[in-house]
Design a protein around this motif. Sequence first.
Motif, mmCIF file in Angstrom:
data_model
loop_
_atom_site.group_PDB
_atom_site.id
_atom_site.type_symbol
_atom_site.label_atom_id
_atom_site.label_comp_id
_atom_site.label_asym_id
_atom_site.label_seq_id
_atom_site.Cartn_x
_atom_site.Cartn_y
_atom_site.Cartn_z
ATOM 1 N N SER A 23 0.832 -1.217 0.000
ATOM 2 C CA SER A 23 0.000 0.000 0.000
ATOM 3 C C SER A 23 0.861 1.260 0.000
ATOM 4 O O SER A 23 1.867 1.342 0.726
ATOM 5 N N ILE A 24 0.433 2.244 -0.788
ATOM 6 C CA ILE A 24 1.135 3.531 -0.803
ATOM 7 C C ILE A 24 1.119 4.132 0.608
ATOM 8 O O ILE A 24 2.100 4.733 1.052
ATOM 9 N N GLN A 44 -9.866 -1.303 7.521
ATOM 10 C CA GLN A 44 -11.256 -1.541 7.154
ATOM 11 C C GLN A 44 -11.563 -3.025 7.328
ATOM 12 O O GLN A 44 -11.129 -3.845 6.531
ATOM 13 N N VAL A 70 -14.685 4.492 5.775
ATOM 14 C CA VAL A 70 -14.848 5.955 5.678
ATOM 15 C C VAL A 70 -16.254 6.379 5.246
ATOM 16 O O VAL A 70 -16.568 7.568 5.253
ATOM 17 N N LYS A 167 -11.324 11.544 -8.666
ATOM 18 C CA LYS A 167 -10.039 12.197 -8.320
ATOM 19 C C LYS A 167 -10.079 13.688 -8.659
ATOM 20 O O LYS A 167 -9.445 14.498 -7.971
ATOM 21 N N VAL A 196 1.546 2.249 -9.298
ATOM 22 C CA VAL A 196 2.244 1.377 -8.351
ATOM 23 C C VAL A 196 1.398 0.115 -8.211
ATOM 24 O O VAL A 196 0.170 0.200 -8.098
ATOM 25 N N THR A 198 -0.456 -2.153 -6.563
ATOM 26 C CA THR A 198 -1.113 -2.395 -5.262
ATOM 27 C C THR A 198 -2.432 -3.128 -5.499
ATOM 28 O O THR A 198 -2.857 -3.305 -6.638
HETATM 29 P P1 NAP Z 1 -4.404 -0.163 -1.577
HETATM 30 O O1 NAP Z 1 -3.187 -0.672 -0.944
HETATM 31 O O2 NAP Z 1 -5.416 -1.151 -2.049
HETATM 32 O O3 NAP Z 1 -5.069 0.916 -0.627
HETATM 33 C C1 NAP Z 1 -6.382 1.385 -0.803
HETATM 34 C C2 NAP Z 1 -6.995 1.462 0.560
HETATM 35 O O4 NAP Z 1 -8.302 2.064 0.535
HETATM 36 C C3 NAP Z 1 -7.170 0.080 1.176
HETATM 37 O O5 NAP Z 1 -6.639 0.075 2.468
HETATM 38 C C4 NAP Z 1 -8.678 -0.067 1.160
HETATM 39 O O6 NAP Z 1 -9.187 -0.976 2.107
HETATM 40 C C5 NAP Z 1 -9.070 1.344 1.471
HETATM 41 N N1 NAP Z 1 -10.504 1.538 1.328
HETATM 42 C C6 NAP Z 1 -11.302 1.292 0.267
HETATM 43 N N2 NAP Z 1 -12.579 1.554 0.587
HETATM 44 C C7 NAP Z 1 -12.575 1.994 1.884
HETATM 45 C C8 NAP Z 1 -13.573 2.429 2.789
HETATM 46 N N3 NAP Z 1 -14.859 2.490 2.444
HETATM 47 N N4 NAP Z 1 -13.201 2.791 4.039
HETATM 48 C C9 NAP Z 1 -11.912 2.730 4.428
HETATM 49 N N5 NAP Z 1 -10.918 2.331 3.614
HETATM 50 C C10 NAP Z 1 -11.260 1.972 2.349
HETATM 51 O O7 NAP Z 1 -4.052 0.702 -2.876
HETATM 52 P P2 NAP Z 1 -3.150 2.006 -3.103
HETATM 53 O O8 NAP Z 1 -2.816 1.967 -4.543
HETATM 54 O O9 NAP Z 1 -2.087 2.111 -2.097
HETATM 55 O O10 NAP Z 1 -4.203 3.190 -2.908
HETATM 56 C C11 NAP Z 1 -3.998 4.280 -2.027
HETATM 57 C C12 NAP Z 1 -4.386 5.584 -2.715
HETATM 58 O O11 NAP Z 1 -3.442 5.867 -3.738
HETATM 59 C C13 NAP Z 1 -5.755 5.577 -3.378
HETATM 60 O O12 NAP Z 1 -6.368 6.826 -3.185
HETATM 61 C C14 NAP Z 1 -5.399 5.395 -4.841
HETATM 62 O O13 NAP Z 1 -6.404 5.886 -5.718
HETATM 63 C C15 NAP Z 1 -4.148 6.247 -4.889
HETATM 64 N N6 NAP Z 1 -3.297 6.049 -6.082
HETATM 65 C C16 NAP Z 1 -2.843 4.805 -6.385
HETATM 66 C C17 NAP Z 1 -2.046 4.643 -7.510
HETATM 67 C C18 NAP Z 1 -1.526 3.269 -7.887
HETATM 68 O O14 NAP Z 1 -1.064 3.100 -9.025
HETATM 69 N N7 NAP Z 1 -1.540 2.290 -6.997
HETATM 70 C C19 NAP Z 1 -1.711 5.743 -8.303
HETATM 71 C C20 NAP Z 1 -2.200 6.998 -7.960
HETATM 72 C C21 NAP Z 1 -2.993 7.142 -6.840
HETATM 73 P P3 NAP Z 1 -9.825 -2.367 1.483
HETATM 74 O O15 NAP Z 1 -8.696 -3.119 0.878
HETATM 75 O O16 NAP Z 1 -10.462 -3.012 2.647
HETATM 76 O O17 NAP Z 1 -10.836 -1.946 0.465
#
Ligand code: NAP
Length: 272
Positions: A23-24, A44, A70, A167, A196, A198
């Motif tokens: 996770s980021i 969560q 959330v 976004k 990334v 994830t």
């Molecule tokens: P991740 O590890 O899957 O993290 C996403 C998190 O959001 C998880 O912990 C997930 O929990 C949580 N989440 C989803 N619905 C939720 C809710 N209703 N209440 C509380 N938590 C909730 O993925 P990540 O890529 O690190 O994402 C983190 C952020 O970075 C996100 O905003 C994503 O859009 C952004 N981002 C990611 C990338 C990329 O390429 N990975 C690029 C740009 C921006 P659950 O697993 O239980 O759903």
Amino acid sequence: MGDVSKLLEGKLGVVFGVANKRSIAWAIAQAWHDAGARLAFTYQGERLKANVEELVGEFGMDAPLYPCDVTRDDQLDAVFAGLQSDFGKLHMLLHAVAYAPKEALEGEFIQTSREAFRIAHDVSAYSLLALARGAAPLMTEGGSIVTLSYLGSEKVVPHYNVMGAAKASLEAVVRYLAHDLGPRKIRVNAISAGPVNTLAARGISKFAEMLRIYPQVAPMRRNIDPAELGGAGLFLASDLSSGITGEVIHVDSGYHAMGMAAAPQSVPAPST
Ligand code: NAP
């Protein structure tokens, strides 16, 4: 990076969005921890509690953990009541949470249902506003709120669909919160991250293609390392960025700056 071990000494932060070690949120939490901050985490559901507990344990962090979906106001209230009693005040909040129903992340954007649109915006954009409202009264010494966005908010990225709209909303929320909270010395900024690998990213149809295309197009000819998001997150949390609010910083090897990609065959091989 030089010695940053004291940049966040004495600071208290809460991290939303750690699902696992990829996770980021975890990359940024590590950077905050290494810089001397004391952190609390939310998770969560019980499934993720074990993951977060294990990661936090690995790093020898003595961190309060709170359950938090959330979209649930009662759980948000409980998190901030917990922070009030465990920490008494707060300096940093990381919002790294996003979700859209899977069917909305493939096919045509025009087919997005009202319900998928609502859910994506509720979880991914409104949540930042709700978290900021809960955190602000605890940020009595000023603070820094950091969220994660993606280029799909500004430009069309095929398959990103409703998350692009969410976004764009998130980035507008950053600016309006910056305006509300600036007088209280609370800064609000976003990091627009390159792809990334994830859990959330794997929900996006053809995500592997994004990882393949970025190194061909980006000025730096490579994908980003999650530790670079940690660095940017540390910069935004610390006084190094004391004059910055309402900003979206791209950490994407420069990909966002490109208007037209060179044809793949004319792209020089990345230098090693
Ligand atoms: P991740 O590890 O899957 O993290 C996403 C998190 O959001 C998880 O912990 C997930 O929990 C949580 N989440 C989803 N619905 C939720 C809710 N209703 N209440 C509380 N938590 C909730 O993925 P990540 O890529 O690190 O994402 C983190 C952020 O970075 C996100 O905003 C994503 O859009 C952004 N981002 C990611 C990338 C990329 O390429 N990975 C690029 C740009 C921006 P659950 O697993 O239980 O759903």
